[in-house]
Structure formats: C-alpha cells, structure tokens
Write a protein that holds these residues in place. Sequence first.
Motif, short mmCIF file in Angstrom:
data_model
loop_
_atom_site.label_atom_id
_atom_site.label_comp_id
_atom_site.label_asym_id
_atom_site.label_seq_id
_atom_site.Cartn_x
_atom_site.Cartn_y
_atom_site.Cartn_z
N HIS A 255 0.83 -1.21 0.00
CA HIS A 255 0.00 0.00 0.00
C HIS A 255 0.87 1.27 0.00
CE1 HIS A 255 -3.25 2.75 1.02
NE2 HIS A 255 -2.54 3.15 2.05
N LEU A 256 1.86 1.31 0.88
CA LEU A 256 2.75 2.47 0.95
C LEU A 256 3.59 2.60 -0.32
CD1 LEU A 256 4.04 2.40 4.64
CD2 LEU A 256 2.45 4.03 3.62
N SER A 257 4.04 1.48 -0.84
CA SER A 257 4.86 1.50 -2.06
C SER A 257 4.10 2.12 -3.22
CB SER A 257 5.30 0.09 -2.44
OG SER A 257 6.17 -0.43 -1.48
N ASP A 258 2.82 1.76 -3.36
CA ASP A 258 2.01 2.33 -4.43
C ASP A 258 1.96 3.85 -4.35
OD1 ASP A 258 1.47 -0.18 -5.47
OD2 ASP A 258 -0.49 -0.36 -4.49
N LYS A 259 1.80 4.36 -3.15
CA LYS A 259 1.74 5.81 -2.97
C LYS A 259 3.08 6.46 -3.31
CE LYS A 259 -1.80 6.16 0.58
NZ LYS A 259 -2.10 6.64 1.93
N ILE A 260 4.18 5.86 -2.85
CA ILE A 260 5.50 6.42 -3.08
C ILE A 260 5.86 6.35 -4.56
CG2 ILE A 260 7.96 6.24 -2.52
CD1 ILE A 260 6.13 7.30 -0.28
N GLU A 261 5.47 5.27 -5.23
CA GLU A 261 5.77 5.13 -6.65
C GLU A 261 5.18 6.30 -7.44
OE1 GLU A 261 4.24 1.30 -7.75
OE2 GLU A 261 5.93 0.24 -6.84
N LYS A 262 3.96 6.68 -7.10
CA LYS A 262 3.32 7.80 -7.78
C LYS A 262 4.05 9.11 -7.47
CE LYS A 262 -1.20 5.70 -8.04
NZ LYS A 262 -1.75 4.82 -7.07
N LEU A 263 4.54 9.24 -6.26
CA LEU A 263 5.23 10.45 -5.83
C LEU A 263 6.59 10.61 -6.52
CD1 LEU A 263 5.14 12.85 -3.79
CD2 LEU A 263 6.32 11.35 -2.18
N ILE A 264 7.35 9.52 -6.62
CA ILE A 264 8.72 9.62 -7.16
C ILE A 264 8.82 9.21 -8.63
CG2 ILE A 264 9.76 9.29 -4.89
CD1 ILE A 264 10.46 6.42 -5.71
N GLY A 265 7.77 8.66 -9.20
CA GLY A 265 7.80 8.29 -10.61
C GLY A 265 8.68 7.10 -10.92
#
Length: 181
Positions: A135-145
Amino acid sequence: MLESLITSKTRARLLLKFFLNPGTSAYLRGLADEFGESTNGVRVELNRLSEAGLLECADEGRTKVYRANTAHPLFPELQRIAAKTLGIDQVVEQVIRRLGNVEMAFVTGDYARGIDSGLIDLVLVGEIDRSYFDHLSDKIEKLIGRKIRGLILTREELSRLKGRLEAENALLLWDGDGKTG
C-alpha cells in the motif's frame, strides 16, 4: 532534479553512478557502453570530476578505474543529492519508518550500481506487514515516478543471502539504530 542544476547529462549520470553507492568503481569504456555515449564525451566529464577532486582515478594494468573520492568535503552532500534525485530518501522516510520493526533496508540492482532504471529493488529485513508495504509502495511510486520492487526477509533469511547482497553491492539505507547509509 540533478539534470536541471548540472547541464551535462553525462556529468549528472556519473555523479549518480559514483555517489549513490561509493563502493562502485568503473572504467571509461564500461561507462561509455552503459550510458550509450562516446568514450570522448565520457572521458571529458571523468577528467573534469577528477580534476575537481570528486573522483579518484587509479591504474589497474592498462586501464584507469574511477571511483568516488569519499574523503572529499562535498562527498556527503553529493551522496544525499544523488539519493534525493532518485527518490530513495523519500522511500526511506515515507515507507521504512512506517512499517514497524524494520531492522535493515538495502537497495540492490541497478540503483545500487548508480543506474537510474526506473525500478528500485528494495530489500527489507524484519517483521513487516507485506500488505501495508504494498500500500505504501504504491503511494510512493506515484510520488517519485519509479517502481519499487520489495523483498521482505527475516534475519535468518538475510544471513543466508548476505554473500549475494555483498556481491550485488547492496546499498544500506537503514539499520536498526535508525541510521541511514
């Protein structure tokens, strides 16, 4: 981020390569092949960084091998900038600190070698909730591209894979004392 401050794409890539993981060493032809650039263009930037004292150059036979000068006063700052450029600092802050009992965290693969491939291989050691990590990884992936691929290990599994992590030049990001690499 780094490319907007440093106008030479080759110089920016060299800084990422050597300062993300200071254990990395490389030679001219290997760097030219990796970057898909001419040896002359890479040589010019290697010379500039060496003359500035940011890179060390050593002869190994007939080949010159380059590595980051960890004794340079700007080394810690350049290493932090490289991590921020790739978004690794946000992975540490946003993901690792929220997962509970994370004993250690490593980056392996391309990013540990200083190559911005768009896929961050993250190895976490400890008692970690995999679904919360996802769940956290999905959010961070969107943030850092960039895509994050996680591997969660117990302490015992880490001891069995330790040699492989060392062979891959795994980059320590976090240890149980709350220190970052």
